[in-house]
Design an enzyme around this catalytic site. Sequence first.
Site, mmCIF file in Angstrom:
data_model
loop_
_atom_site.group_PDB
_atom_site.id
_atom_site.type_symbol
_atom_site.label_atom_id
_atom_site.label_comp_id
_atom_site.label_asym_id
_atom_site.label_seq_id
_atom_site.Cartn_x
_atom_site.Cartn_y
_atom_site.Cartn_z
ATOM 1 N N ARG A 1 -36.613 13.625 11.008
ATOM 2 C CA ARG A 1 -36.195 12.365 10.404
ATOM 3 C C ARG A 1 -36.993 11.243 11.067
ATOM 4 O O ARG A 1 -37.397 11.348 12.221
ATOM 5 C CB ARG A 1 -34.700 12.143 10.601
ATOM 6 N N LYS B 1 -28.765 14.354 14.265
ATOM 7 C CA LYS B 1 -27.583 14.181 13.427
ATOM 8 C C LYS B 1 -26.547 15.265 13.698
ATOM 9 O O LYS B 1 -25.343 15.019 13.641
ATOM 10 C CB LYS B 1 -28.002 14.196 11.958
ATOM 11 N N HIS C 1 -37.652 9.306 4.159
ATOM 12 C CA HIS C 1 -37.035 10.641 4.138
ATOM 13 C C HIS C 1 -37.834 11.615 3.281
ATOM 14 O O HIS C 1 -37.709 12.835 3.442
ATOM 15 C CB HIS C 1 -35.600 10.554 3.634
ATOM 16 N N ARG D 1 -39.738 14.175 5.264
ATOM 17 C CA ARG D 1 -38.989 15.376 5.668
ATOM 18 C C ARG D 1 -38.911 16.360 4.507
ATOM 19 O O ARG D 1 -39.109 17.564 4.686
ATOM 20 C CB ARG D 1 -37.591 14.954 6.128
ATOM 21 N N HIS E 1 -30.411 22.135 10.159
ATOM 22 C CA HIS E 1 -29.267 22.145 9.247
ATOM 23 C C HIS E 1 -28.171 23.054 9.789
ATOM 24 O O HIS E 1 -28.419 24.214 10.106
ATOM 25 C CB HIS E 1 -29.674 22.647 7.855
ATOM 26 N N TYR F 1 -34.341 24.029 -1.102
ATOM 27 C CA TYR F 1 -35.790 24.184 -1.206
ATOM 28 C C TYR F 1 -36.187 25.593 -1.654
ATOM 29 O O TYR F 1 -37.358 25.867 -1.862
ATOM 30 C CB TYR F 1 -36.446 23.894 0.151
#
Length: 343
Positions: free
Chosen positions: A198, A221, A277, A280, A303, A312
């Site tokens: 990020r 995050k 973003h 990314r 994640h 993806y």
Amino acid sequence: MAIKQDKDGTWRVQIDRKGMPRTRRTGFTAKGDAELFERNYLAEYRVNHEQAMDGRTLKELIESWFIYHGINLADGERRRRALLQMASDLKNPVASQLTAEQFLKYRYQKTFEGDVVCFKTFNNLHGYLAAVFNKLKKLKVITYQSPICDIDFIKVQERQLSYLSRKQIDELLEVIRIHAQNLNTWWVTQICLRTGARWSEAEKLKRKQLRDGRITFEFTKSKKTRTVPLDPAFFHALDQYAGYLNPDDRIFTNCIGSFRRAAKHTSIDFPQGQKTHILRHSFASHFVMNGGNILSLQKILGHADISMTMRYAHLAPDHLKDAIKLNPLANTVKLSADTFKTQ
């Protein structure tokens, strides 16, 4: 208040308590069923009574949530500001008296009137507010259910995530090299494209996070550190650029504004709200298109939920090839273009 058996063998419940609505129910076939009704009625009344007596405003409840839980979230302060704005928009009602109808009217105003927000953005706000009530109930700060717990989120048409082509990436980097007022912009952009970081993670890198050919991202995050290797030539150049800073010194200054200004000189149509973003997304998309493993990508991106990474998966070279091989007409005779011409 009493549970008694009638002449026909069934059981009767009568609740007559001061300050409580009187009720009488008959026809229970078992005493246990009558007792269960009595307990549930008393419990429901207690919750309703406590809800009616809770005079805290929505803003007060939000501040309690922030102290007890939100302060520990990576984006807690941002959520707090968004929630307080919602409370102001709703005219800061007594939290326990907020109704689903009030919230639905507010949703209509935010998504169809005036300075509207997109459905996805409002769904995020909806989730934030629901989480406030749910967390405080779990912590026993409140005893009642969220007043918006039965409101469904707005259904949003799923769209393919945008990413930059290699040609667009080359154009972006060249424009940044020429037009960016802050030299750090080029390096931060490179890091995002090479690691899937990020923008904030790359922009706030400290000298100690750059070591042994790798970058270790901290304060992410997900609250977990993750390490991503770099191309040796690029790592060497970045290491030289960082120079002899102290371990806790930042390598870069804030440069997101410089990026946005430079990006205006490109021919790229950036998705709304994704100017940085998309870097990314571009890393993840090219990673999969080049044959990368989804589980490896999950670790690189950090994640917690594989479903986030699976967005993806459709870009994989062999994605859904079985649809060609296993459909009911797959083994029929070979067809020519003339086969599809109308008679």
